[in-house]
Design an enzyme around this catalytic site. Sequence first.
Site, mmCIF file in Angstrom:
data_model
loop_
_atom_site.group_PDB
_atom_site.id
_atom_site.type_symbol
_atom_site.label_atom_id
_atom_site.label_comp_id
_atom_site.label_asym_id
_atom_site.label_seq_id
_atom_site.Cartn_x
_atom_site.Cartn_y
_atom_site.Cartn_z
ATOM 1 N N HIS A 65 -2.755 -15.729 4.556
ATOM 2 C CA HIS A 65 -2.430 -15.389 5.951
ATOM 3 C C HIS A 65 -3.462 -14.448 6.541
ATOM 4 C CE1 HIS A 65 -0.948 -11.763 4.038
ATOM 5 N NE2 HIS A 65 -0.802 -11.206 5.211
ATOM 6 N N ARG A 66 -4.171 -13.726 5.673
ATOM 7 C CA ARG A 66 -5.321 -12.926 6.103
ATOM 8 C C ARG A 66 -6.437 -13.144 5.094
ATOM 9 N NH1 ARG A 66 -4.988 -8.180 9.939
ATOM 10 N NH2 ARG A 66 -2.884 -8.336 10.792
ATOM 11 N N ASP A 99 -1.139 -1.591 5.446
ATOM 12 C CA ASP A 99 -1.953 -2.082 6.560
ATOM 13 C C ASP A 99 -3.423 -2.278 6.176
ATOM 14 O OD1 ASP A 99 0.174 -2.223 8.419
ATOM 15 O OD2 ASP A 99 0.051 -0.066 8.723
ATOM 16 N N LYS A 106 -5.294 -12.161 -7.495
ATOM 17 C CA LYS A 106 -5.472 -11.475 -8.776
ATOM 18 C C LYS A 106 -6.210 -12.389 -9.732
ATOM 19 C CE LYS A 106 -4.003 -7.517 -10.542
ATOM 20 N NZ LYS A 106 -3.658 -6.369 -9.682
ATOM 21 N N SER A 363 -10.541 0.485 -1.816
ATOM 22 C CA SER A 363 -11.356 -0.742 -1.886
ATOM 23 C C SER A 363 -11.673 -1.244 -0.474
ATOM 24 C CB SER A 363 -10.603 -1.852 -2.612
ATOM 25 O OG SER A 363 -10.769 -1.753 -3.997
HETATM 26 N N1 GLU Z 1 -6.216 -3.720 -9.252
HETATM 27 C C1 GLU Z 1 -5.782 -2.809 -8.243
HETATM 28 C C2 GLU Z 1 -4.361 -3.144 -7.820
HETATM 29 O O1 GLU Z 1 -3.599 -3.727 -8.566
HETATM 30 C C3 GLU Z 1 -6.765 -2.704 -7.096
HETATM 31 C C4 GLU Z 1 -6.998 -3.962 -6.320
HETATM 32 C C5 GLU Z 1 -8.141 -3.889 -5.319
HETATM 33 O O2 GLU Z 1 -8.704 -2.809 -5.129
HETATM 34 O O3 GLU Z 1 -8.453 -4.930 -4.748
HETATM 35 O O4 GLU Z 1 -3.919 -2.764 -6.773
#
Ligand code: GLU
Length: 471
Positions: A65-66, A99, A106, A363
Site C-alpha cells: 500500500h506504500r 507514520d 522481512k 532507518s
Molecule cells: N529489523 C528491525 C525491525 O524489526 C528494523 C527494520 C528496519 O529498520 O527496516 O523493526
Amino acid sequence: MAGNYSFFQNVENYFDNAAKHTDLPKGLLSQIKACNAVYSMRFPVKMGDGDYEVIEAYRVQHSHHRLPTKGGIRYSNGVNQDEVKALAALMTYKCAIVDVPFGGAKGGVRIIPKNYTEEQLEKITRRYTTELIRKNFIGPGIDVPAPDYGTGSREMSWIADTYATFHHGEIDAAACVTGKPEKQNGIKGRTEATGRGVFYALREACNYEADMEKIGLTKGIEGKTMVVQGLGNVGYHAARISIEEGGVKLIGVAEYEGSIHKADGIDIEELMAFRRKTGSIVGFPGSTTLETRESALELECDILVPAALENQITIKNADRIKAKIIGEAANGPVTYEADLILREKGVIVIPDMYINAGGVTVSYFEWLKNLSHMRFGRMEKRFNQTAYDTIGNVIENATGKRVSARDRRLLRGAEQIDLVRSGLEETMVNAYQQIREIWAANPAIEDLRTAAFVNAIEKISSDYISLGIFP
Ligand code: GLU
C-alpha cells in the site's frame, strides 16, 4: 509452534480481534491482512571444503500500500516461511503506527551465523542480495532491507555494495538498504535506535498516573525495577538507556546460557564486560543464578523487557509472570493465547509493533538522508550557531554578566545525533499518545495492542482508499 497457533496465525488473531472495532468492509480488511508477495529461494554457496551448501532463504513483502516496503533480514536457524510472513506483517503495522511511509517486509536466511567464517557470511549475503536483485525484490523505491536478529551494519554494507555493483550510476543506490555503517552512508544513532525507542515508550507509559495506579505503581519511570531477556543490540541498549537516562534498576537478565538475579541492581557495562571475558552471564559477582534460562522472566519486577525472539511468553509460563508492565522489544515474544492470560491478570503489555519501532524510524531518517545526498544540519548549522552566539552576546550586553563557556556550548547548533534522537523521541511519544487515546476512549478496546492494531488498520485503509483501490 508455541501453543495452538503458528506465529503468522498469532498476528492474524491479533488483527482479527482489532478489526472487529472498525467498520471497514471485509474485502478491504482481507487485503490489509494478506501477504502480497512471498519469495522463497534456495541457492548454492561453495564452502571452505570445496563442496556446495544449499541455503534456504526468504523475502516477504507483506503490503504494497506504500512503497518501498521495509524490514530487516534475519540470520537464524529458526527462519521459516511462516516466521518471515509474521515478521513482515508486523512491519506493515509498525510503520503505520509511527507514520513511517513504508509497506512492511522481512527477509530471513536459515543459517547459524557463528558456524560460518566472515568470508562465508559475505558470500552468502552477496548471493542472497543477487537473488533479490534478480527478482526485483530490492531497491530504494521497491524494498529496503535493514538489520535484524543475527545481522548488523557489516551485512548491510555487503548488501549496499552488491546492489551498487549491479546498478552502477544509479544515484540513489545507497538508499537500497539501511542500518549501514556510519562511514558508508549510514546514520548516527541507528544502532541504538530500537533500544532507545523502547526507553522512550516505557518512560511515556509510566507518565500516565491513572494507568500506573491501576497496576499498583507510582507515576514515572525513575526507580522502577526491570528484567531484560536478551543482551543483543536491542536488549542491551534498552537496558543501558533506561538505567542511564531513566534511573531504572536492572535486577534480572536472561540470556542463552542462563539467567541471573541481583536485587540491588546490575551494572550493565560490568555485566557485558564479564560476559565478554567468561562467555557467560552466569556467575556475575553478587548475582544469584536462577534455575533455567527462562526463570528470570518470572521474577517479581515492575517492567519486563523480552528482547530476544518470538514465543517466549506462552500458555506454559504466562500465569507465572509477575511483571506489571511488559515491553515487547522483540517481535512476537508473547503468543496470542498468553496475551489473553496476561490481560486477565491486568498486566500492561506495550506491543512490539509500537515499542520496537525505533529501529525502522531511524532507518527512515537514514533513507531520507541518502535520498537527499546531504548530511542533516549542513545547511542550517552554522547559521543557527551564529544566531545563538548573537543571543549569547545580547544577553551579556543586557545583563552585564558573562555567559559561561559551558552555556555557550549548549547554544551550539544541533549535531546529526541530536536531530536523530529528538526525531525518534517525538515519534515514539506521539505514537504512544495516539494508541493510548484510542484505548482510553473506547472501553470495548481491551488493551494497548488492540488499540495499536486499530490505529494501524485505520491508517492503512485510508491509504488504500486514497490510492483509489477501494472506494
Ligand atoms: N529489523 C528491525 C525491525 O524489526 C528494523 C527494520 C528496519 O529498520 O527496516 O523493526
